[in-house]
Write a protein that holds these residues in place. Structure first.
Motif, PDB file in Angstrom:
ATOM      1  N   GLY A 266       0.743  -1.055   0.342  1.00 56.80           N
ATOM      2  CA  GLY A 266      -0.093  -0.357  -0.160  1.00 56.80           C
ATOM      3  C   GLY A 266       1.539   1.106  -0.239  1.00 56.80           C
ATOM      4  O   GLY A 266       0.874   1.770   0.941  1.00 56.80           O
TER       5      GLY A 266
ATOM      6  N   LYS B  88      -3.187  -0.578  -2.998  1.00 60.17           N
ATOM      7  CA  LYS B  88      -3.246  -1.679  -2.437  1.00 60.17           C
ATOM      8  C   LYS B  88      -4.267  -2.165  -3.520  1.00 60.17           C
ATOM      9  O   LYS B  88      -4.207  -3.700  -3.375  1.00 60.17           O
ATOM     10  CB  LYS B  88      -3.641  -1.286  -0.866  1.00 60.17           C
ATOM     11  CG  LYS B  88      -4.082  -2.724  -0.237  1.00 60.17           C
ATOM     12  CD  LYS B  88      -3.241  -3.969  -0.140  1.00 60.17           C
ATOM     13  CE  LYS B  88      -3.309  -4.375   0.531  1.00 60.17           C
ATOM     14  NZ  LYS B  88      -3.105  -6.526   0.535  1.00 60.17           N
TER      15      LYS B  88
ATOM     16  N   TYR C  20      -3.203  -3.728  -6.770  1.00 67.24           N
ATOM     17  CA  TYR C  20      -2.273  -5.353  -6.444  1.00 67.24           C
ATOM     18  C   TYR C  20      -3.888  -6.179  -5.548  1.00 67.24           C
ATOM     19  O   TYR C  20      -3.214  -7.404  -6.563  1.00 67.24           O
ATOM     20  CB  TYR C  20      -2.362  -4.735  -4.900  1.00 67.24           C
ATOM     21  CG  TYR C  20      -0.879  -6.558  -4.578  1.00 67.24           C
ATOM     22  CD1 TYR C  20      -0.254  -7.225  -5.429  1.00 67.24           C
ATOM     23  CD2 TYR C  20      -1.724  -7.098  -3.615  1.00 67.24           C
ATOM     24  CE1 TYR C  20       0.403  -8.181  -4.709  1.00 67.24           C
ATOM     25  CE2 TYR C  20      -1.463  -8.364  -3.269  1.00 67.24           C
ATOM     26  CZ  TYR C  20      -0.370  -8.993  -3.661  1.00 67.24           C
ATOM     27  OH  TYR C  20      -0.081  -9.858  -3.642  1.00 67.24           O
ATOM     28  N   ASP C  21      -4.518  -6.101  -4.691  1.00 69.03           N
ATOM     29  CA  ASP C  21      -5.753  -6.390  -4.427  1.00 69.03           C
ATOM     30  C   ASP C  21      -6.919  -7.546  -6.027  1.00 69.03           C
ATOM     31  O   ASP C  21      -6.683  -8.709  -5.679  1.00 69.03           O
ATOM     32  CB  ASP C  21      -6.491  -6.421  -3.671  1.00 69.03           C
ATOM     33  CG  ASP C  21      -6.133  -6.251  -2.371  1.00 69.03           C
ATOM     34  OD1 ASP C  21      -4.638  -7.409  -1.664  1.00 69.03           O
ATOM     35  OD2 ASP C  21      -6.255  -5.709  -1.054  1.00 69.03           O
TER      36      ASP C  21
END
Length: 142
Positions: free
Chosen positions: A64, A117, A120-121
């Motif tokens: 993050g 973040k 990415y998730d």
């Protein structure tokens, strides 16, 4: 890769606000990441390198963290798509200085971190990878 050269350069300039930690084990990275306001990624101006996405970019996003990049190609596309930092051309030291200042003056640092973040998730997490792999395997079966 340029640790000694960077340290010598910093010493020649008399910089007092630059710390060099050298290579550290991967297990220590979360501790270092937590102290950073942003992460830096640089690549040479090279057509073939521009097709790559260094693994550290995914690590930065998973942590993050906003990303400042002096890069081209795929890495630049990901950072811009994620809206998680600022980019300039590879090997553009003046552009890099400008985007570092732009980042320092930005009021959107927290949002960039959240965006990293979230991206990415959605795109790189283990769950996403396994779902994509499972889908590919099912399509081969049919």
């Amino acid at each position: 890769s340029k640790f000694d050269e960077c340290k010598q350069f910093s010493d020649r300039l008399g910089l007092k606000n630059v710390l060099f930690y050298g290579r550290r084990p991967i297990e220590e990275m979360p501790e270092y990441y937590s102290t950073a306001d942003a992460m830096l990624v640089t690549l040479k101006d090279n057509k073939f390198l521009s097709y790559t996405l260094p693994a550290k970019v995914q690590s930065y996003m998973a942590a993050g963290k906003p990303i400042i990049g002096s890069i081209d190609g795929e890495t630049k596309r990901v950072i811009e798509d994620a809206n998680c930092g600022f980019c300039c051309q590879a090997e553009d030291y003046k552009g890099l200085a400008e985007i570092i200042l732009k980042f320092c003056m930005s009021e959107n640092k927290e949002q960039m971190a959240l965006n990293a973040k979230k991206y990415y998730d959605k795109n790189f997490s283990k769950g996403h990878f396994l779902a994509t792999l499972e889908q590919a395997l099912f399509s081969l079966k049919q």
